[in-house]
Design an enzyme around this catalytic site. Structure first.
Site, PDB file in Angstrom:
ATOM      1  N   GLU A  31      10.704  27.818  19.668  1.00 47.19           N
ATOM      2  CA  GLU A  31      10.634  27.882  21.053  1.00 47.19           C
ATOM      3  C   GLU A  31      11.466  28.938  21.498  1.00 47.19           C
ATOM      4  O   GLU A  31      10.604  28.796  22.733  1.00 47.19           O
ATOM      5  CB  GLU A  31      10.687  26.796  21.731  1.00 47.19           C
ATOM      6  CG  GLU A  31       9.427  25.769  21.458  1.00 47.19           C
ATOM      7  CD  GLU A  31       9.811  24.382  22.373  1.00 47.19           C
ATOM      8  OE1 GLU A  31      10.033  24.674  23.385  1.00 47.19           O
ATOM      9  OE2 GLU A  31       8.758  23.394  21.864  1.00 47.19           O
ATOM     10  N   GLN A  91       0.833  -1.019   0.649  1.00 48.07           N
ATOM     11  CA  GLN A  91       0.310   0.457  -0.258  1.00 48.07           C
ATOM     12  C   GLN A  91       0.611   1.002   0.186  1.00 48.07           C
ATOM     13  O   GLN A  91       2.563   1.580   0.299  1.00 48.07           O
ATOM     14  CB  GLN A  91      -0.632  -0.123   1.326  1.00 48.07           C
ATOM     15  CG  GLN A  91      -0.689   0.491   2.399  1.00 48.07           C
ATOM     16  CD  GLN A  91      -1.472  -0.028   3.476  1.00 48.07           C
ATOM     17  OE1 GLN A  91      -1.984  -1.314   3.777  1.00 48.07           O
ATOM     18  NE2 GLN A  91      -1.378   0.813   4.758  1.00 48.07           N
ATOM     19  N   ASP A 108       6.377  25.663  15.719  1.00 48.57           N
ATOM     20  CA  ASP A 108       6.698  25.146  17.316  1.00 48.57           C
ATOM     21  C   ASP A 108       8.391  25.442  17.641  1.00 48.57           C
ATOM     22  O   ASP A 108       9.435  25.136  18.038  1.00 48.57           O
ATOM     23  CB  ASP A 108       6.993  23.863  18.076  1.00 48.57           C
ATOM     24  CG  ASP A 108       5.283  23.047  18.234  1.00 48.57           C
ATOM     25  OD1 ASP A 108       4.819  23.513  17.456  1.00 48.57           O
ATOM     26  OD2 ASP A 108       5.277  22.522  18.962  1.00 48.57           O
ATOM     27  N   ASP A 131       1.494  23.566  12.310  1.00 46.73           N
ATOM     28  CA  ASP A 131       1.972  24.444  13.670  1.00 46.73           C
ATOM     29  C   ASP A 131       3.256  24.580  13.535  1.00 46.73           C
ATOM     30  O   ASP A 131       4.388  23.654  13.130  1.00 46.73           O
ATOM     31  CB  ASP A 131       1.089  23.881  14.723  1.00 46.73           C
ATOM     32  CG  ASP A 131       1.379  24.591  15.679  1.00 46.73           C
ATOM     33  OD1 ASP A 131       1.276  24.618  17.063  1.00 46.73           O
ATOM     34  OD2 ASP A 131       2.589  23.635  16.216  1.00 46.73           O
ATOM     35  N   TYR A 156       3.424  25.253  31.132  1.00 46.61           N
ATOM     36  CA  TYR A 156       4.121  24.485  31.868  1.00 46.61           C
ATOM     37  C   TYR A 156       5.534  24.765  32.004  1.00 46.61           C
ATOM     38  O   TYR A 156       6.364  24.683  30.928  1.00 46.61           O
ATOM     39  CB  TYR A 156       3.969  23.313  30.991  1.00 46.61           C
ATOM     40  CG  TYR A 156       3.351  22.554  29.747  1.00 46.61           C
ATOM     41  CD1 TYR A 156       4.502  22.769  29.250  1.00 46.61           C
ATOM     42  CD2 TYR A 156       2.352  22.826  29.329  1.00 46.61           C
ATOM     43  CE1 TYR A 156       4.243  22.394  27.837  1.00 46.61           C
ATOM     44  CE2 TYR A 156       2.073  22.421  28.008  1.00 46.61           C
ATOM     45  CZ  TYR A 156       3.349  22.484  26.794  1.00 46.61           C
ATOM     46  OH  TYR A 156       3.302  22.364  25.653  1.00 46.61           O
ATOM     47  N   TRP A 190      11.619  21.432  21.081  1.00 46.13           N
ATOM     48  CA  TRP A 190      13.300  21.655  22.032  1.00 46.13           C
ATOM     49  C   TRP A 190      13.632  21.492  21.114  1.00 46.13           C
ATOM     50  O   TRP A 190      15.041  22.879  20.752  1.00 46.13           O
ATOM     51  CB  TRP A 190      12.885  21.500  23.185  1.00 46.13           C
ATOM     52  CG  TRP A 190      13.733  22.002  24.040  1.00 46.13           C
ATOM     53  CD1 TRP A 190      14.780  20.757  23.976  1.00 46.13           C
ATOM     54  CD2 TRP A 190      14.455  23.628  24.673  1.00 46.13           C
ATOM     55  NE1 TRP A 190      15.756  21.744  25.122  1.00 46.13           N
ATOM     56  CE2 TRP A 190      15.762  23.126  25.538  1.00 46.13           C
ATOM     57  CE3 TRP A 190      13.425  24.789  24.860  1.00 46.13           C
ATOM     58  CZ2 TRP A 190      15.811  24.647  26.037  1.00 46.13           C
ATOM     59  CZ3 TRP A 190      13.687  25.321  25.241  1.00 46.13           C
ATOM     60  CH2 TRP A 190      14.987  25.282  26.503  1.00 46.13           C
TER      61      TRP A 190
END
Length: 612
Positions: free
Chosen positions: A386, A317, A384, A382, A454, A345
């Site tokens: 940081e 596949q 990220d 998105d 956090y 990160w």
């Protein structure tokens, strides 16, 4: 997951009480020369409480060494917290004095402090260094200024939900200086702010509203109204609307040692509670978006028992791995969106090169995310990054506009039909990572931001003091001011990021120390507590029974078991955080990451229930 500046990306568990933290300004004075003035404005008002800020301006021709602002509040109204100033209270009389770092103001310089409060009233009797805050009676004071500011221009809508509209406009001009803006919903004043953006809440779904803005100066002169803008709020009922977003990270590498697969999202019931999944992480190399682990993403074969739909992969596949499993999950849950996250990160260091040519970076990302083999899997991208223009795992010097330039290029290439989002620092300390980048400017190009509220504290400080890694608010003895969710959200809002573009971050894990004797936060330690995959960190599903919570502080839980001390969120503390998110008008919540929850999804259920 991240410390205030970052989230580890590979092989680790990786990745606001209102407050407004404002930085030291060196703008021209907001009043005529010769006086020291203080201008205080209510930046948000929700009936039962408010947030405000005061700007102290040295309008003299000599340096000012120290300042004190005093004011009174009516009975039933109180200022509960403050930042960038030391607050003392005597009855209904409040005194704010400078901390050491902003005590000295050069001629013409300004500094601001913020506060949040409860009750319907507002301050009276304001003085600065013993004189009236408006400089009245002094030489050249604002009482001599009779010229009104020009009308603000360029009023526009930058976002909307079923219950709120976000607005922005161009700064007005004045012969002395503009000190604030009043936003009108029709003939009613809806908000007063010091910046050039505002979010008006408390609106009705599917309803047309007309807004204008007027500028004010220190003497109280008011400009003519700006041109009007009409906005119709979104229709209600969509769980993806602002206020109801539940976004969970799926860690690509979790299919190995953690043995967590896309099927677990279904069997835990989490798929029914999620509005979005962030797939973490793609890499950033050579100024381009690249795939992270191609085997896990596109090639790993799943048996019928491990596949989301009970159908085994075949050898021939065209697409297998996580991407194919996510495709199947979306077919089972048509409203679920999946966004591919890049960076984290470990891989944030690659964004510096990408920022040198945003258009080329955006083109590479589009070609990868929209690859025909899996274009139907993803609904956007998105970023990220940081620690833009700051230091994290490495140091970046791309400049304060670099993040906005990347997001602008991505928005242009991906268009309005795809999501463009960003996970960002939660470091709200004075002069911290949040002050190194123009997040308000960048937010214009993003659907939403996810400040990583956090990993504020952890056993990288091996000897402690012990502290909750995700405090909702500050508390007596907190090791670092600005390291809590409320101050993070408030500072972003104060900088001009609309609440409707912010989500509250939750960690599905705890951080811990060993060699601890003290049960309450603030104890000393000898090192990181042991963890299943990494010292100092452990999943909630393990901690809930291995080291049950023994107390709460600042809206989160902590636990003392033997010589170990851990902090983590529970369903109860998550409920409190979701109530805060709703009170703040946030877009919802996100969490790192799915495999930390219990097999029946205790924590994500608490998020969904808390957001209503």
């Amino acid at each position: 997951m991240s410390r205030p500046g970052g989230r580890r990306a590979i092989g680790l568990a990786g990745a606001t009480t209102l407050a407004v933290a404002t930085a030291l300004l060196t703008a021209p004075p907001a009043s005529s020369a010769g006086t020291v003035t203080a201008s205080c404005t209510k930046t948000q008002d929700w009936g039962t409480g408010f947030e405000g800020s005061c700007t102290v301006t040295n309008g003299t021709d000599a340096a000012l060494n120290g300042w004190t602002v005093e004011l009174d509040l009516p009975s039933g109204t109180a200022i509960t917290t403050a930042w960038n100033a030391t607050r003392t209270v005597s009855g209904d009389h409040y005194t704010f004095t400078n901390p050491g770092w902003n005590a000295t103001l050069a001629a013409g310089a300004s500094t601001s402090f913020g506060f949040n409060g409860s009750g319907p009233g507002w301050l009276t009797g304001c003085t600065v260094n013993g004189a009236a805050c408006d400089g009245s009676g002094g030489p050249g004071g604002p009482g001599d200024d009779e010229e009104a500011p020009a009308a603000p221009s360029g009023l526009r809508s930058t976002g909307k939900t079923a219950t709120s509209v976000s607005l922005a406009w161009n700064a007005a001009t004045d012969n002395v200086g503009v000190t604030g803006y009043d936003v009108y919903n029709g003939a009613a004043k809806a908000a007063s702010v010091t910046g050039t953006s505002a979010t008006v809440g408390g609106l009705s779904a599917g309803t047309a509203y007309t807004f204008t803005v007027r500028a004010r100066d220190a003497a109280g002169n008011t400009s003519p109204a700006s041109g009007a803008v009409s906005v119709t709020t979104s229709e209600g009922g969509d769980p993806g609307d602002a206020g109801g977003k539940v976004i969970g990270y799926f860690a690509e590498w979790g299919v190995y040692q953690r043995n967590y697969h896309v099927k677990n999202i279904e069997t835990s019931g989490s798929a029914d509670r999620l509005t979005h999944i962030n797939y973490a992480f793609g890499n950033v190399q050579g100024g381009k978006c690249t795939i992270g682990d191609a085997y896990a993403a596109t090639d790993k074969a799943y048996t019928a028992a491990d596949s989301v739909d009970g159908v085994a992969d075949t050898w021939d596949q065209p697409l297998r791995g996580n991407f194919n499993q996510l495709r199947k999950l979306k077919q089972m849950h048509p409203g679920l969106k999946v966004v591919w996250s890049f960076g984290g990160w470990t891989w944030s260091g690659g964004f510096g090169q990408a920022a040198q040519n945003p258009a080329a970076f955006a083109e590479s990302c589009y070609n990868l995310v929209e690859d025909p083999r899996w274009a139907d899997v993803f609904d956007g991208i998105d970023i990220d990054w940081e620690y833009p223009n700051a230091c994290g795992l490495s140091c970046d010097s791309s400049g304060p506009d670099a993040l906005g330039n990347l997001l602008s290029a991505l928005r242009s290439r991906f268009g309005s039909g795809n999501l463009v989002t960003a996970a960002i620092t939660a470091d709200a300390s004075p002069g911290g990572k949040m002050d190194a980048t123009d997040y308000a400017g960048a937010a214009r190009h993003a659907d939403w931001f996810m400040p990583m509220t956090y990993d504020y504290f952890g056993a990288w400080a091996a000897q402690g003091p012990t502290a909750p890694h995700s405090p909702l608010t500050s508390y007596p003895g907190i090791p670092q001011q600005g390291f809590n969710s409320a101050e993070t959200i408030a500072k972003l809002k104060a900088k001009g990021v609309p609440a409707s573009k912010l989500l509250l971050g939750i960690g599905f894990y705890g951080r811990g120390w060993t060699g601890v004797a003290q049960s309450e936060p603030g104890g000393t330690a000898t090192g990181a507590a042991p963890g299943t995959y990494e010292a100092g960190i452990e999943d909630y599903k393990v901690l809930k029974s291995r080291c049950p919570a023994t107390g709460t502080v600042a809206g989160t839980a902590y636990a003392k078991c033997g010589s170990q001390w851990w902090s983590y969120d529970t369903p109860s503390t998550i409920g409190g955080k979701m109530a805060y998110a709703q009170d703040e008008g946030l877009a919802g919540a996100f969490f790192w990451e799915l495999s930390g929850d219990t097999p029946n999804g205790e924590l994500i259920t608490a998020i969904e229930n808390g957001l209503g």
